[in-house]
Write a protein that holds these residues in place. Structure first.
Motif, PDB file in Angstrom:
ATOM      1  N   TYR A 138       0.840  -1.205   0.000  1.00 27.66           N
ATOM      2  CA  TYR A 138       0.000   0.000   0.000  1.00 27.66           C
ATOM      3  C   TYR A 138       0.873   1.253   0.000  1.00 27.66           C
ATOM      4  O   TYR A 138       0.682   2.178  -0.799  1.00 27.66           O
ATOM      5  N   ALA A 139       1.877   1.255   0.881  1.00 29.03           N
ATOM      6  CA  ALA A 139       2.723   2.438   1.038  1.00 29.03           C
ATOM      7  C   ALA A 139       3.593   2.693  -0.175  1.00 29.03           C
ATOM      8  O   ALA A 139       3.775   3.845  -0.597  1.00 29.03           O
ATOM      9  N   ILE A 140       4.146   1.625  -0.774  1.00 25.67           N
ATOM     10  CA  ILE A 140       5.071   1.823  -1.886  1.00 25.67           C
ATOM     11  C   ILE A 140       4.352   2.376  -3.116  1.00 25.67           C
ATOM     12  O   ILE A 140       4.976   2.976  -3.989  1.00 25.67           O
ATOM     13  N   ARG A 141       3.045   2.202  -3.165  1.00 23.84           N
ATOM     14  CA  ARG A 141       2.260   2.757  -4.276  1.00 23.84           C
ATOM     15  C   ARG A 141       1.824   4.189  -3.993  1.00 23.84           C
ATOM     16  O   ARG A 141       1.142   4.797  -4.805  1.00 23.84           O
ATOM     17  N   GLY A 142       2.193   4.703  -2.845  1.00 22.96           N
ATOM     18  CA  GLY A 142       1.835   6.068  -2.501  1.00 22.96           C
ATOM     19  C   GLY A 142       0.381   6.237  -2.117  1.00 22.96           C
ATOM     20  O   GLY A 142      -0.136   7.362  -2.083  1.00 22.96           O
ATOM     21  N   PHE A 143      -0.290   5.125  -1.781  1.00 20.33           N
ATOM     22  CA  PHE A 143      -1.696   5.204  -1.409  1.00 20.33           C
ATOM     23  C   PHE A 143      -1.858   5.845  -0.028  1.00 20.33           C
ATOM     24  O   PHE A 143      -1.055   5.620   0.879  1.00 20.33           O
ATOM     25  N   VAL A 144      -2.920   6.611   0.128  1.00 18.60           N
ATOM     26  CA  VAL A 144      -3.250   7.239   1.400  1.00 18.60           C
ATOM     27  C   VAL A 144      -4.721   7.002   1.746  1.00 18.60           C
ATOM     28  O   VAL A 144      -5.061   6.607   2.856  1.00 18.60           O
ATOM     29  N   LYS A 145      -5.599   7.242   0.770  1.00 14.09           N
ATOM     30  CA  LYS A 145      -7.038   7.111   0.991  1.00 14.09           C
ATOM     31  C   LYS A 145      -7.665   5.998   0.151  1.00 14.09           C
ATOM     32  O   LYS A 145      -8.867   5.742   0.266  1.00 14.09           O
ATOM     33  N   GLY A 175      -0.287 -21.160   2.971  1.00 12.35           N
ATOM     34  CA  GLY A 175      -1.727 -20.986   3.049  1.00 12.35           C
ATOM     35  C   GLY A 175      -2.130 -19.827   2.165  1.00 12.35           C
ATOM     36  O   GLY A 175      -1.342 -19.343   1.353  1.00 12.35           O
ATOM     37  N   ILE A 176      -3.355 -19.379   2.311  1.00 19.32           N
ATOM     38  CA  ILE A 176      -3.823 -18.230   1.545  1.00 19.32           C
ATOM     39  C   ILE A 176      -4.628 -17.325   2.471  1.00 19.32           C
ATOM     40  O   ILE A 176      -5.417 -17.802   3.299  1.00 19.32           O
ATOM     41  N   SER A 177      -4.394 -16.031   2.351  1.00 21.70           N
ATOM     42  CA  SER A 177      -5.088 -15.066   3.200  1.00 21.70           C
ATOM     43  C   SER A 177      -5.211 -13.758   2.445  1.00 21.70           C
ATOM     44  O   SER A 177      -4.604 -13.570   1.386  1.00 21.70           O
ATOM     45  N   CYS A 178      -6.007 -12.850   2.999  1.00 14.53           N
ATOM     46  CA  CYS A 178      -6.227 -11.559   2.358  1.00 14.53           C
ATOM     47  C   CYS A 178      -6.279 -10.477   3.430  1.00 14.53           C
ATOM     48  O   CYS A 178      -6.784 -10.694   4.535  1.00 14.53           O
ATOM     49  N   CYS A 179      -5.744  -9.334   3.097  1.00 14.64           N
ATOM     50  CA  CYS A 179      -5.838  -8.167   3.972  1.00 14.64           C
ATOM     51  C   CYS A 179      -6.398  -7.008   3.157  1.00 14.64           C
ATOM     52  O   CYS A 179      -5.936  -6.756   2.037  1.00 14.64           O
ATOM     53  N   SER A 180      -7.379  -6.320   3.712  1.00 14.54           N
ATOM     54  CA  SER A 180      -7.981  -5.175   3.034  1.00 14.54           C
ATOM     55  C   SER A 180      -7.685  -3.887   3.801  1.00 14.54           C
ATOM     56  O   SER A 180      -7.675  -3.877   5.037  1.00 14.54           O
ATOM     57  N   ILE A 181      -7.445  -2.823   3.049  1.00 15.85           N
ATOM     58  CA  ILE A 181      -7.200  -1.502   3.626  1.00 15.85           C
ATOM     59  C   ILE A 181      -8.158  -0.526   2.963  1.00 15.85           C
ATOM     60  O   ILE A 181      -8.317  -0.543   1.740  1.00 15.85           O
ATOM     61  N   HIS A 182      -8.808   0.307   3.756  1.00 15.74           N
ATOM     62  CA  HIS A 182      -9.729   1.299   3.217  1.00 15.74           C
ATOM     63  C   HIS A 182      -9.418   2.647   3.840  1.00 15.74           C
ATOM     64  O   HIS A 182      -9.426   2.795   5.071  1.00 15.74           O
ATOM     65  N   GLN A 183      -9.114   3.608   2.987  1.00 21.45           N
ATOM     66  CA  GLN A 183      -8.798   4.965   3.423  1.00 21.45           C
ATOM     67  C   GLN A 183      -7.725   4.971   4.508  1.00 21.45           C
ATOM     68  O   GLN A 183      -7.826   5.657   5.527  1.00 21.45           O
ATOM     69  N   GLY A 184      -6.690   4.180   4.298  1.00 19.39           N
ATOM     70  CA  GLY A 184      -5.547   4.172   5.191  1.00 19.39           C
ATOM     71  C   GLY A 184      -5.717   3.402   6.479  1.00 19.39           C
ATOM     72  O   GLY A 184      -4.871   3.491   7.370  1.00 19.39           O
ATOM     73  N   ALA A 185      -6.791   2.606   6.595  1.00 18.95           N
ATOM     74  CA  ALA A 185      -7.017   1.823   7.815  1.00 18.95           C
ATOM     75  C   ALA A 185      -7.313   0.376   7.445  1.00 18.95           C
ATOM     76  O   ALA A 185      -7.979   0.090   6.448  1.00 18.95           O
TER      77      ALA A 185
END
Length: 294
Positions: free
Chosen positions: A121-128, A139-149
């Motif tokens: 997320y950070a390396i792409r310059g995402f903030v929001k 295994g397999i897993s997923c993490c979601s981030i929305h508007q920096g949280a």
């Protein structure tokens, strides 16, 4: 200038790195993970941190942030490593113990998938932006981030390995994880020593039996990614973890398969949001460092 110590503690290896405050890596190292004694595992983490600082001529008092990613269940708020299936920590007060060594440092611990996701997320310059990180390895897993949280839910958000596929007894992890693919390959070709690495070599060579196994996994993965797209419409979905990182052709195969499902005019082209990991195997270290950067 403050420095940052980051660690990615896995069941096989303990990776650590010393960062400058701008995110530049000064030193990095890997050692085998201690698998039986929780105190020995903690001491090996501290010794690894200390060695990095000594080699870089950095005093421990100059460390402004310490960030550690670990697998399994983590109580982020209280700083406790609750349960790690492949590590000997049980209700281990990791933040408290780290604070005893680094009393002036900001200390963060989190699940390793969350750390890796934050790195991407950070390396792409995402903030929001909205973002999803899918990791495929043991295994397999997923993490979601929305508007920096992070979207943590009640504590089990992102455990897509439990997603059902064809039957109530068949989960996504049982079809697509590295060990699952290996087991299926060994059964089909009758070779009990077949490895995923050699399977993928056969896949690239066009072996029909192996191609069928991998294509089944790609289809299952693509359906899951499709559901993530439909449910949360993220700006970007990164496919990472050991299997995707070592085999970028699988990222492209999943992207292409998802594109086949997106026929409605409102959905067409969204498969272009699917990307490979930028940080690859170091995503956890870069993400851990980014969590404590100013």
């Amino acid at each position: 200038m403050g420095y940052i110590l980051a660690a990615d503690v896995g069941g096989t290896k303990l990776a650590t790195a010393l960062f400058q405050s701008d995110g530049t890596v000064m030193k990095a190292t890997e050692i085998p993970s201690e698998k039986t004694d929780g105190e020995k595992l903690f001491q090996s983490l501290i010794h690894s941190f200390q060695r990095l600082c000594e080699e870089a001529d950095v005093n421990l008092s100059e460390i402004s942030g310490v960030s550690v990613g670990i697998p399994g269940i983590v109580d982020v708020g209280n700083g406790i490593a609750i349960f790690q299936n492949n590590l000997p920590w049980r209700e281990f007060p990791l933040v408290e113990r780290l604070a005893n060594v680094f009393p002036a440092s900001q200390i963060v611990i989190d699940n390793d998938v969350y750390m890796a996701a934050w790195g991407e997320y950070a390396i792409r310059g995402f903030v929001k932006e909205s973002f999803a990180y899918v990791t495929l390895s043991t295994g397999i897993s997923c993490c979601s981030i929305h508007q920096g949280a992070f979207l943590r839910g009640a504590g089990m958000a992102g455990e897509i390995g439990f997603s059902l596929t064809d039957t109530v007894d068949t989960t996504l992890e049982s079809l697509v994880s590295g060990p699952a693919l290996e087991a299926k390959g060994r059964q089909v070709v009758g070779n009990p020593t077949l490895t995923l690495k050699s399977m993928m070599e056969d896949y690239y060579a066009g072996n029909e039996q192996i191609v069928a196994i991998v294509n089944e996994a790609v289809t299952s993965l693509a359906k899951e990614v499709y559901h993530i797209l439909i449910l949360s419409d993220p700006h970007c979905i990164v496919l990472g973890g050991g299997v995707f990182n070592h085999h970028p052709a699988l990222v492209e195969a999943v992207r292409k398969e998802v594109g086949r499902y997106l026929q409605h005019p409102m959905l067409q082209g969204k498969e272009q949001r699917i990307e490979a990991s930028v940080n690859k195997g170091e995503a956890g270290l870069y993400g851990a460092a980014a969590r404590v950067m100013n």
